[in-house]
Design a protein around this motif. Structure first.
Motif, PDB file in Angstrom:
ATOM      1  N   LEU A  25       0.826  -1.211   0.000  1.00 39.31           N
ATOM      2  CA  LEU A  25       0.000   0.000   0.000  1.00 39.31           C
ATOM      3  C   LEU A  25       0.862   1.264   0.000  1.00 39.31           C
ATOM      4  CD1 LEU A  25      -2.729  -1.088   2.590  1.00 39.31           C
ATOM      5  CD2 LEU A  25      -2.916  -1.063   0.090  1.00 39.31           C
ATOM      6  N   SER A  26       1.937   1.237   0.763  1.00 40.36           N
ATOM      7  CA  SER A  26       2.826   2.398   0.821  1.00 40.36           C
ATOM      8  C   SER A  26       3.513   2.645  -0.516  1.00 40.36           C
ATOM      9  CB  SER A  26       3.883   2.202   1.916  1.00 40.36           C
ATOM     10  OG  SER A  26       3.287   2.124   3.186  1.00 40.36           O
ATOM     11  N   ARG A  27       3.978   1.578  -1.154  1.00 41.55           N
ATOM     12  CA  ARG A  27       4.642   1.726  -2.453  1.00 41.55           C
ATOM     13  C   ARG A  27       3.700   2.283  -3.499  1.00 41.55           C
ATOM     14  NH1 ARG A  27       6.577  -3.373  -1.011  1.00 41.55           N
ATOM     15  NH2 ARG A  27       5.116  -4.398  -2.451  1.00 41.55           N
ATOM     16  N   LYS A  28       2.425   1.908  -3.418  1.00 42.23           N
ATOM     17  CA  LYS A  28       1.446   2.366  -4.403  1.00 42.23           C
ATOM     18  C   LYS A  28       0.925   3.767  -4.108  1.00 42.23           C
ATOM     19  CE  LYS A  28      -0.146   0.139  -7.271  1.00 42.23           C
ATOM     20  NZ  LYS A  28       0.184  -0.024  -8.713  1.00 42.23           N
ATOM     21  N   GLY A  29       1.237   4.292  -2.914  1.00 38.36           N
ATOM     22  CA  GLY A  29       0.792   5.631  -2.578  1.00 38.36           C
ATOM     23  C   GLY A  29      -0.668   5.713  -2.170  1.00 38.36           C
ATOM     24  N   TYR A  30      -1.239   4.602  -1.686  1.00 43.51           N
ATOM     25  CA  TYR A  30      -2.628   4.607  -1.246  1.00 43.51           C
ATOM     26  C   TYR A  30      -2.722   5.166   0.175  1.00 43.51           C
ATOM     27  CZ  TYR A  30      -3.177   1.252  -5.099  1.00 43.51           C
ATOM     28  OH  TYR A  30      -3.159   0.623  -6.317  1.00 43.51           O
ATOM     29  N   GLU A  31      -3.848   5.786   0.483  1.00 38.13           N
ATOM     30  CA  GLU A  31      -4.116   6.245   1.838  1.00 38.13           C
ATOM     31  C   GLU A  31      -4.787   5.105   2.600  1.00 38.13           C
ATOM     32  OE1 GLU A  31      -6.523   9.699   1.499  1.00 38.13           O
ATOM     33  OE2 GLU A  31      -5.071  10.786   0.253  1.00 38.13           O
ATOM     34  N   PHE A  32      -4.307   4.824   3.820  1.00 37.66           N
ATOM     35  CA  PHE A  32      -4.925   3.744   4.578  1.00 37.66           C
ATOM     36  C   PHE A  32      -4.796   4.005   6.074  1.00 37.66           C
ATOM     37  CE2 PHE A  32      -0.543   2.623   3.898  1.00 37.66           C
ATOM     38  CZ  PHE A  32      -0.121   1.936   5.028  1.00 37.66           C
ATOM     39  N   SER A  33      -5.714   3.427   6.827  1.00 43.50           N
ATOM     40  CA  SER A  33      -5.720   3.574   8.273  1.00 43.50           C
ATOM     41  C   SER A  33      -6.144   2.264   8.906  1.00 43.50           C
ATOM     42  CB  SER A  33      -6.663   4.706   8.690  1.00 43.50           C
ATOM     43  OG  SER A  33      -7.962   4.470   8.179  1.00 43.50           O
ATOM     44  N   VAL A  34      -5.801   2.098  10.185  1.00 48.67           N
ATOM     45  CA  VAL A  34      -6.041   0.838  10.877  1.00 48.67           C
ATOM     46  C   VAL A  34      -6.677   1.114  12.238  1.00 48.67           C
ATOM     47  CG1 VAL A  34      -4.959  -1.209  11.909  1.00 48.67           C
ATOM     48  CG2 VAL A  34      -4.090  -0.295   9.748  1.00 48.67           C
ATOM     49  N   ALA A  35      -7.662   0.322  12.616  1.00 47.58           N
ATOM     50  CA  ALA A  35      -8.265   0.399  13.946  1.00 47.58           C
ATOM     51  C   ALA A  35      -8.389  -1.010  14.511  1.00 47.58           C
ATOM     52  CB  ALA A  35      -9.640   1.062  13.879  1.00 47.58           C
ATOM     53  N   SER A  36      -8.075  -1.184  15.788  1.00 49.25           N
ATOM     54  CA  SER A  36      -8.267  -2.468  16.456  1.00 49.25           C
ATOM     55  C   SER A  36      -9.749  -2.699  16.704  1.00 49.25           C
ATOM     56  CB  SER A  36      -7.518  -2.486  17.788  1.00 49.25           C
ATOM     57  OG  SER A  36      -6.135  -2.336  17.594  1.00 49.25           O
ATOM     58  N   LEU A  37     -10.157  -3.966  16.642  1.00 49.41           N
ATOM     59  CA  LEU A  37     -11.569  -4.325  16.781  1.00 49.41           C
ATOM     60  C   LEU A  37     -11.805  -5.249  17.978  1.00 49.41           C
ATOM     61  CD1 LEU A  37     -12.586  -5.122  13.084  1.00 49.41           C
ATOM     62  CD2 LEU A  37     -12.938  -2.979  14.340  1.00 49.41           C
ATOM     63  N   TYR A  38     -13.041  -5.245  18.440  1.00 51.47           N
ATOM     64  CA  TYR A  38     -13.493  -6.088  19.540  1.00 51.47           C
ATOM     65  C   TYR A  38     -14.854  -6.657  19.145  1.00 51.47           C
ATOM     66  CZ  TYR A  38     -14.318  -7.242  24.502  1.00 51.47           C
ATOM     67  OH  TYR A  38     -14.546  -7.885  25.692  1.00 51.47           O
ATOM     68  N   ARG A  39     -15.056  -7.945  19.308  1.00 49.44           N
ATOM     69  CA  ARG A  39     -16.324  -8.554  18.903  1.00 49.44           C
ATOM     70  C   ARG A  39     -17.469  -8.021  19.775  1.00 49.44           C
ATOM     71  NH1 ARG A  39     -15.026 -13.063  15.626  1.00 49.44           N
ATOM     72  NH2 ARG A  39     -12.852 -13.688  15.897  1.00 49.44           N
ATOM     73  N   CYS A  40     -18.570  -7.651  19.145  1.00 52.05           N
ATOM     74  CA  CYS A  40     -19.706  -7.100  19.885  1.00 52.05           C
ATOM     75  C   CYS A  40     -20.268  -8.090  20.887  1.00 52.05           C
ATOM     76  CB  CYS A  40     -20.797  -6.645  18.915  1.00 52.05           C
ATOM     77  SG  CYS A  40     -20.422  -5.076  18.097  1.00 52.05           S
ATOM     78  N   SER A  41     -20.226  -9.376  20.587  1.00 49.95           N
ATOM     79  CA  SER A  41     -20.749 -10.369  21.528  1.00 49.95           C
ATOM     80  C   SER A  41     -19.968 -10.336  22.833  1.00 49.95           C
ATOM     81  CB  SER A  41     -20.689 -11.766  20.914  1.00 49.95           C
ATOM     82  OG  SER A  41     -21.622 -11.885  19.863  1.00 49.95           O
ATOM     83  N   ASP A  42     -18.639 -10.264  22.741  1.00 44.40           N
ATOM     84  CA  ASP A  42     -17.816 -10.209  23.944  1.00 44.40           C
ATOM     85  C   ASP A  42     -18.072  -8.922  24.717  1.00 44.40           C
ATOM     86  OD1 ASP A  42     -16.740 -12.645  23.322  1.00 44.40           O
ATOM     87  OD2 ASP A  42     -14.926 -11.837  22.426  1.00 44.40           O
ATOM     88  N   TYR A  43     -18.206  -7.821  23.980  1.00 48.13           N
ATOM     89  CA  TYR A  43     -18.458  -6.536  24.625  1.00 48.13           C
ATOM     90  C   TYR A  43     -19.828  -6.538  25.304  1.00 48.13           C
ATOM     91  CZ  TYR A  43     -19.100  -1.492  25.167  1.00 48.13           C
ATOM     92  OH  TYR A  43     -19.346  -0.245  25.676  1.00 48.13           O
ATOM     93  N   SER A  44     -20.842  -7.046  24.617  1.00 42.34           N
ATOM     94  CA  SER A  44     -22.179  -7.119  25.184  1.00 42.34           C
ATOM     95  C   SER A  44     -22.202  -7.979  26.439  1.00 42.34           C
ATOM     96  CB  SER A  44     -23.155  -7.694  24.151  1.00 42.34           C
ATOM     97  OG  SER A  44     -24.408  -7.958  24.724  1.00 42.34           O
ATOM     98  N   ASN A  45     -21.504  -9.116  26.375  1.00 44.43           N
ATOM     99  CA  ASN A  45     -21.475 -10.002  27.538  1.00 44.43           C
ATOM    100  C   ASN A  45     -20.826  -9.330  28.744  1.00 44.43           C
ATOM    101  OD1 ASN A  45     -22.728 -11.990  26.042  1.00 44.43           O
ATOM    102  ND2 ASN A  45     -20.817 -13.034  25.499  1.00 44.43           N
ATOM    103  N   ARG A  46     -19.821  -8.509  28.495  1.00 43.67           N
ATOM    104  CA  ARG A  46     -19.186  -7.795  29.597  1.00 43.67           C
ATOM    105  C   ARG A  46     -20.102  -6.729  30.181  1.00 43.67           C
ATOM    106  NH1 ARG A  46     -12.699  -7.040  28.367  1.00 43.67           N
ATOM    107  NH2 ARG A  46     -12.257  -9.257  28.048  1.00 43.67           N
TER     108      ARG A  46
END
Length: 230
Positions: free
Chosen positions: A95-116
């Motif tokens: 992605l960097s070599r191609k010059g694309y814009e990109f971003s990353v976010a960590s995820l948490y499963r909604c089922s685990d979050y709901s259970n908590r």
């Protein structure tokens, strides 16, 4: 909120990505990657998307849970399970070599979050595979405002209760929480027709409860060419 990913430094040092949860948290390895192909004179967006598609298909030691193309925009959304940080350069280096814009976010499963939160939402109620269907990505952001922690959590529990009722009615879908502090941001992927997209947009208009955004998407594997109405 999406985290800016400094690909070169992390790729070289093989350090854990920002926003990762504590060791042993099985959701700490899940990430949402958004890739935007910026407009450029002479650029063939279709060829670029096909190249991203092939690169994603060839990733090693990275499980691709979902790969979507936003309809009408040169944007790709990936949900990845990355076991080893040193596996990232396969994707980020490209992605960097191609010059694309990109971003990353960590995820948490909604089922685990709901259970908590105290509401049992079975993980098997969600769907982790979609065929050649009309799909939507729905993002909900829950403003804190002047709510107490208890009131805020109750609002989220009510949302998950509604989700479970919708799933039991036959609607397929899956949900992740962006792993950050507050406000809580939930991301849903679900099959839906154009008519239902409009209905969902109306039903999500809940002033004071959450802000929302709906985007039409398709499986990246099914993407062929922009001339097909994309």
């Amino acid at each position: 909120m999406l985290l800016l990913f400094v690909a070169g430094i992390i790729a070289m040092l093989c350090l854990p990505l920002p926003g990762v949860g504590a060791a042993g948290d099985r959701d700490a390895l899940l990430y949402k990657v958004e890739i935007l192909i910026p407009p450029k004179e002479g650029r063939d967006e279709n060829a670029d998307i096909q190249q991203i598609k092939q690169t994603v298909e060839d990733l090693k030691d990275i499980k691709v849970i979902f790969a979507f193309k936003e309809l009408g925009n040169p944007s790709i959304v990936l949900v990845l399970d990355v076991e080893e940080a040193c596996s990232w350069p396969q994707l980020t280096g490209f992605l960097s070599r191609k010059g694309y814009e990109f971003s990353v976010a960590s995820l948490y499963r909604c089922s685990d979050y709901s259970n908590r939160l105290g509401f049992n939402l079975p993980d098997d109620a969600w769907t982790y595979s979609f065929q050649d269907e009309n799909l939507a990505m729905v993002t909900k952001v829950f403003p804190v405002g002047d709510l107490s922690t208890l009131e805020y959590n109750e609002r989220l529990k009510m949302t998950f209760q509604q989700d479970l009722a919708i799933l039991k009615s036959g609607q397929k879908g899956v949900c992740f929480r962006i792993l950050a502090e507050y406000p809580v941001e939930l991301v849903y992927f679900a099959p839906v027709s154009q008519m239902k997209v409009e209905a969902i947009d109306e039903s999500l208009a809940s002033p004071g409860l959450y802000e929302n955004e709906v985007k039409r998407i398709q499986n990246l594997a099914n993407y062929t060419a922009v001339c097909q109405g994309d």
